[in-house]
Design an enzyme around this catalytic site. Structure first.
Site, PDB file in Angstrom:
ATOM      1  N   ASP A   1      19.923  24.074  30.910  1.00  0.00           N
ATOM      2  CA  ASP A   1      20.546  24.502  32.703  1.00  0.00           C
ATOM      3  C   ASP A   1      20.359  23.692  33.651  1.00  0.00           C
ATOM      4  O   ASP A   1      20.845  23.507  34.390  1.00  0.00           O
ATOM      5  CB  ASP A   1      20.497  25.745  33.053  1.00  0.00           C
ATOM      6  CG  ASP A   1      21.837  26.429  32.994  1.00  0.00           C
ATOM      7  OD1 ASP A   1      23.009  26.503  33.313  1.00  0.00           O
ATOM      8  OD2 ASP A   1      21.053  27.056  35.047  1.00  0.00           O
TER       9      ASP A   1
ATOM     10  N   GLY B   1      24.239  34.712  39.995  1.00  0.00           N
ATOM     11  CA  GLY B   1      24.348  36.347  39.990  1.00  0.00           C
ATOM     12  C   GLY B   1      26.439  36.004  39.964  1.00  0.00           C
ATOM     13  O   GLY B   1      26.741  34.717  40.728  1.00  0.00           O
TER      14      GLY B   1
ATOM     15  N   LYS C   1      22.564  20.401  35.531  1.00  0.00           N
ATOM     16  CA  LYS C   1      22.430  20.972  37.152  1.00  0.00           C
ATOM     17  C   LYS C   1      21.700  19.566  37.969  1.00  0.00           C
ATOM     18  O   LYS C   1      22.443  18.525  38.746  1.00  0.00           O
ATOM     19  CB  LYS C   1      21.708  21.653  38.070  1.00  0.00           C
ATOM     20  CG  LYS C   1      22.686  22.937  37.271  1.00  0.00           C
ATOM     21  CD  LYS C   1      21.848  24.250  37.988  1.00  0.00           C
ATOM     22  CE  LYS C   1      22.282  25.518  37.264  1.00  0.00           C
ATOM     23  NZ  LYS C   1      21.195  27.082  37.618  1.00  0.00           N
TER      24      LYS C   1
HETATM   25  P1  NAP Z   1      30.753  35.882  31.373  1.00  0.00           P
HETATM   26  O1  NAP Z   1      29.818  36.190  32.521  1.00  0.00           O
HETATM   27  O2  NAP Z   1      30.180  35.315  29.843  1.00  0.00           O
HETATM   28  O3  NAP Z   1      32.121  35.167  31.313  1.00  0.00           O
HETATM   29  C1  NAP Z   1      33.069  34.657  30.251  1.00  0.00           C
HETATM   30  C2  NAP Z   1      34.654  34.814  30.349  1.00  0.00           C
HETATM   31  O4  NAP Z   1      35.537  34.011  29.404  1.00  0.00           O
HETATM   32  C3  NAP Z   1      34.618  35.837  29.704  1.00  0.00           C
HETATM   33  O5  NAP Z   1      36.135  36.766  30.839  1.00  0.00           O
HETATM   34  C4  NAP Z   1      35.473  35.339  28.644  1.00  0.00           C
HETATM   35  O6  NAP Z   1      36.205  36.211  27.808  1.00  0.00           O
HETATM   36  C5  NAP Z   1      35.667  34.451  29.070  1.00  0.00           C
HETATM   37  N1  NAP Z   1      35.894  33.313  27.301  1.00  0.00           N
HETATM   38  C6  NAP Z   1      35.388  33.279  26.544  1.00  0.00           C
HETATM   39  N2  NAP Z   1      35.661  32.088  25.868  1.00  0.00           N
HETATM   40  C7  NAP Z   1      36.722  31.653  25.942  1.00  0.00           C
HETATM   41  C8  NAP Z   1      37.948  31.033  24.826  1.00  0.00           C
HETATM   42  N3  NAP Z   1      37.362  30.745  24.152  1.00  0.00           N
HETATM   43  N4  NAP Z   1      39.018  31.754  25.364  1.00  0.00           N
HETATM   44  C9  NAP Z   1      39.101  33.219  26.654  1.00  0.00           C
HETATM   45  N5  NAP Z   1      38.639  33.258  27.587  1.00  0.00           N
HETATM   46  C10 NAP Z   1      37.407  33.055  27.033  1.00  0.00           C
HETATM   47  O7  NAP Z   1      29.906  34.128  31.407  1.00  0.00           O
HETATM   48  P2  NAP Z   1      29.997  33.456  33.406  1.00  0.00           P
HETATM   49  O8  NAP Z   1      28.490  34.640  33.653  1.00  0.00           O
HETATM   50  O9  NAP Z   1      31.076  34.277  34.244  1.00  0.00           O
HETATM   51  O10 NAP Z   1      29.980  31.973  33.780  1.00  0.00           O
HETATM   52  C11 NAP Z   1      31.364  31.431  33.345  1.00  0.00           C
HETATM   53  C12 NAP Z   1      30.798  30.380  33.755  1.00  0.00           C
HETATM   54  O11 NAP Z   1      30.377  29.796  34.971  1.00  0.00           O
HETATM   55  C13 NAP Z   1      29.649  29.587  32.822  1.00  0.00           C
HETATM   56  O12 NAP Z   1      29.686  28.210  32.474  1.00  0.00           O
HETATM   57  C14 NAP Z   1      28.609  29.332  34.111  1.00  0.00           C
HETATM   58  O13 NAP Z   1      27.930  28.749  32.905  1.00  0.00           O
HETATM   59  C15 NAP Z   1      28.702  29.542  34.392  1.00  0.00           C
HETATM   60  N6  NAP Z   1      28.144  29.496  36.009  1.00  0.00           N
HETATM   61  C16 NAP Z   1      27.830  31.245  35.721  1.00  0.00           C
HETATM   62  C17 NAP Z   1      27.098  31.307  37.066  1.00  0.00           C
HETATM   63  C18 NAP Z   1      26.717  32.980  36.616  1.00  0.00           C
HETATM   64  O14 NAP Z   1      25.931  33.289  37.286  1.00  0.00           O
HETATM   65  N7  NAP Z   1      26.664  34.134  36.295  1.00  0.00           N
HETATM   66  C19 NAP Z   1      25.912  31.015  37.788  1.00  0.00           C
HETATM   67  C20 NAP Z   1      26.239  29.803  38.108  1.00  0.00           C
HETATM   68  C21 NAP Z   1      27.426  29.121  36.740  1.00  0.00           C
HETATM   69  P3  NAP Z   1      36.118  37.824  27.482  1.00  0.00           P
HETATM   70  O15 NAP Z   1      35.936  38.625  29.224  1.00  0.00           O
HETATM   71  O16 NAP Z   1      36.934  38.752  26.845  1.00  0.00           O
HETATM   72  O17 NAP Z   1      34.743  38.186  26.994  1.00  0.00           O
HETATM   73  N1  HSE Z   2      21.904  31.169  34.065  1.00  0.00           N
HETATM   74  C1  HSE Z   2      21.975  30.246  35.253  1.00  0.00           C
HETATM   75  C2  HSE Z   2      20.752  30.037  36.585  1.00  0.00           C
HETATM   76  C3  HSE Z   2      23.030  30.361  36.338  1.00  0.00           C
HETATM   77  O1  HSE Z   2      20.115  31.442  35.938  1.00  0.00           O
HETATM   78  O2  HSE Z   2      20.712  29.428  37.186  1.00  0.00           O
HETATM   79  C4  HSE Z   2      23.188  29.618  37.560  1.00  0.00           C
HETATM   80  O3  HSE Z   2      24.351  28.454  37.329  1.00  0.00           O
END
Ligand code: NAP
Ligand code: HSE
Length: 434
Positions: A205, A307, A209
């Site tokens: 990850d 987050g 970046k």
């Molecule tokens: P998450 O909590 O796992 O949420 C993923 C969402 O996508 C859920 O709502 C899921 O549906 C939906 N989904 C997944 N596959 C799908 C499909 N094939 N069709 C329709 N819906 C689908 O993930 P997240 O933490 O929000 O992260 C989302 C993105 O942001 C990722 O690329 C991650 O790398 C990036 N990101 C995350 C963070 C962080 O801190 N979490 C920070 C920076 C970037 P359901 O709700 O029904 O399961």
């Molecule tokens: N899983 C990633 C992290 C989310 O812990 O930094 C932010 O990109």
């Protein structure tokens, strides 16, 4: 004030997607006023996997669909937001949006680092920008900083702590004495880790970046297959303790350094960093990116790197930008076909090497002599002795080694490993002076 409303199609309503919904509910009016009406945003479609899942944010049921392509094809959608993660369905979705000429906002660093070449080409062809502030360092506006604020500089180096999950785990192991599995569970419960945490802990990850930052800084798409990456899964409490004894902390560091001949050294690995270095005080989910520009000199960008709130904040900033100007040259258009990366064996640092050995005469001399034969100098040793039992067998022998190319160290260690006094493979950390 005239007001044009931009329709948003939101793919994903998990940690980040629902955070975007909440910010727009809370600050939609403020955002519109700040942009003189040019960025009134309305979410018009939301795609998820499971319609029955209970969700914290209360978006109307009629917005939801399980058909990802509805988010692109709905004529009421002007901008597509991809927050589902992964590199397959997400690729199809983003590619479809770009082909339809719709700007894309994404936080998906894996997608852009691994399949960016195809997507940035589509973006250029269809004049549809890709915005990805949330993909690197969560809430820190580092993409805009590198692309815009520092555009007058040659970027000499970027050194970052850019994975919140691993930084949080290392800190909890260091300060609370937690084991790796407990610390990981906490990071997952706090919404920092990816749905599949493998990429967080195996270094990828952060490497994704770093690839994005390095590509923006140097103008060509860095091939992820050529990048050296190690994760934190094998960092033990013992090495964390020895690091502390010796005045260091263990951090997952990502480095992008332009070397004299113009080649780019790019690597991500757990490293020893002096406790006095400014990056040593970056704790928990915080990220920091130190950027050195030839005219700017040193700068440091610091904030929450993962987050819900911080990441959604970056997504909303991109949404406003997409709604405001719809400039097709946003995103990343490489301006060099390729560039040269430095071979990992040619990169040089000092090292911490821990040998697990049996207690027998000559062990230290044997190891030292192999290192000397390979012209590797020893700057210090560490081998804790039980004060109450000074005759107890020592089994852990740490050598601090002077700077040398990694390839030279590997050759020497291969020879050391053949000694019958070794009970495990040597553990190596680079000592970064940055
Ligand atoms: P998450 O909590 O796992 O949420 C993923 C969402 O996508 C859920 O709502 C899921 O549906 C939906 N989904 C997944 N596959 C799908 C499909 N094939 N069709 C329709 N819906 C689908 O993930 P997240 O933490 O929000 O992260 C989302 C993105 O942001 C990722 O690329 C991650 O790398 C990036 N990101 C995350 C963070 C962080 O801190 N979490 C920070 C920076 C970037 P359901 O709700 O029904 O399961
Ligand atoms: N899983 C990633 C992290 C989310 O812990 O930094 C932010 O990109």
């Amino acid at each position: 004030m005239s007001c044009t409303i931009s329709g948003i199609g939101l793919a994903g309503f998990g940690t980040v997607g629902s955070g975007v919904w909440q910010i727009l509910q809370e600050h939609g009016g403020l955002i519109s006023s700040r942009s003189q009406g040019s960025a009134a945003l309305e979410i018009r479609k939301i795609a998820v996997r499971d319609l029955a899942k209970k969700r914290d944010a209360d978006a109307p049921a009629e917005l939801f669909t399980t058909d990802l392509m509805e988010v692109v094809n709905d004529p009421a959608v002007d901008i597509v937001v991809e927050l589902i993660g992964g590199t397959d369905a997400a690729f199809d979705l983003v590619a479809a949006a770009l082909r339809a000429g719709k700007p894309v906002v994404t936080g998906n660093k894996a997608l852009l680092a691994e399949r960016g070449a195809e997507l940035f080409a589509l973006s250029k062809e269809h004049k549809a920008p890709i915005h990805f502030e949330a993909a690197v360092a969560g809430g820190i506006p580092i993409i805009k900083a590198v692309q815009e604020s520092l555009v007058g500089n040659r970027i000499e180096s970027i050194a970052g702590i850019i994975n919140g999950t691993s930084n949080y785990i290392l800190q909890r192991m260091t300060e609370a004495g937690l084991g790796y599995p407990e610390a990981l569970k906490e990071a997952k419960d706090l919404g920092y880790a990816e749905a599949d945490e493998t990429l967080d802990v195996n270094g990828w990850d952060a490497a994704h970046k770093a690839i994005l930052l390095g590509s923006l800084a140097h103008g060509f798409l860095i091939d992820y297959k050529e990048v050296y990456v190690r994760g934190i899964e094998k960092v033990t409490p013992l090495d964390i303790k020895f690091a502390s004894d010796l005045g260091y902390v263990v951090k997952l560091l990502s480095l992008v350094i332009e070397r004299d001949h113009g080649a780019i050294e790019i690597r991500t690995q757990p490293s020893f960093l002096s406790q006095k270095h400014i990056l040593a005080s970056v704790h928990g989910v915080f990220n920091a990116v130190a950027v050195k520009g030839d005219h700017l000199g040193d700068s440091l960008f610091y904030g929450r790197g993962a987050g819900q709130g911080p990441t959604a904040s970056s997504v909303v900033s991109d949404l406003v930008e997409a709604a405001r100007n719809s400039r097709s040259d946003r995103g990343f258009i490489p301006y060099q076909e390729s560039g040269k990366l430095v071979e990992i064996d040619e990169t040089s640092t000092s090292y911490y090497v821990r040998f697990s050995v049996t207690d027998q005469p000559g062990v230290i001399a044997n190891i030292a002599s192999i290192l000397a034969n390979h012209e590797i100098g020893i700057s210090g040793t560490h081998s804790p002795v039980d004060a109450d039992n000074p005759d107890a067998a020592f089994v852990e022998m740490v050598f601090l080694l002077h700077k040398c190319p990694f390839g030279q160290l590997k050759t020497a260690l291969a020879e050391v490993e053949a000694l019958d006094c070794l009970t495990a493979r040597p553990v190596v950390f680079r000592i970064e002076t940055l």
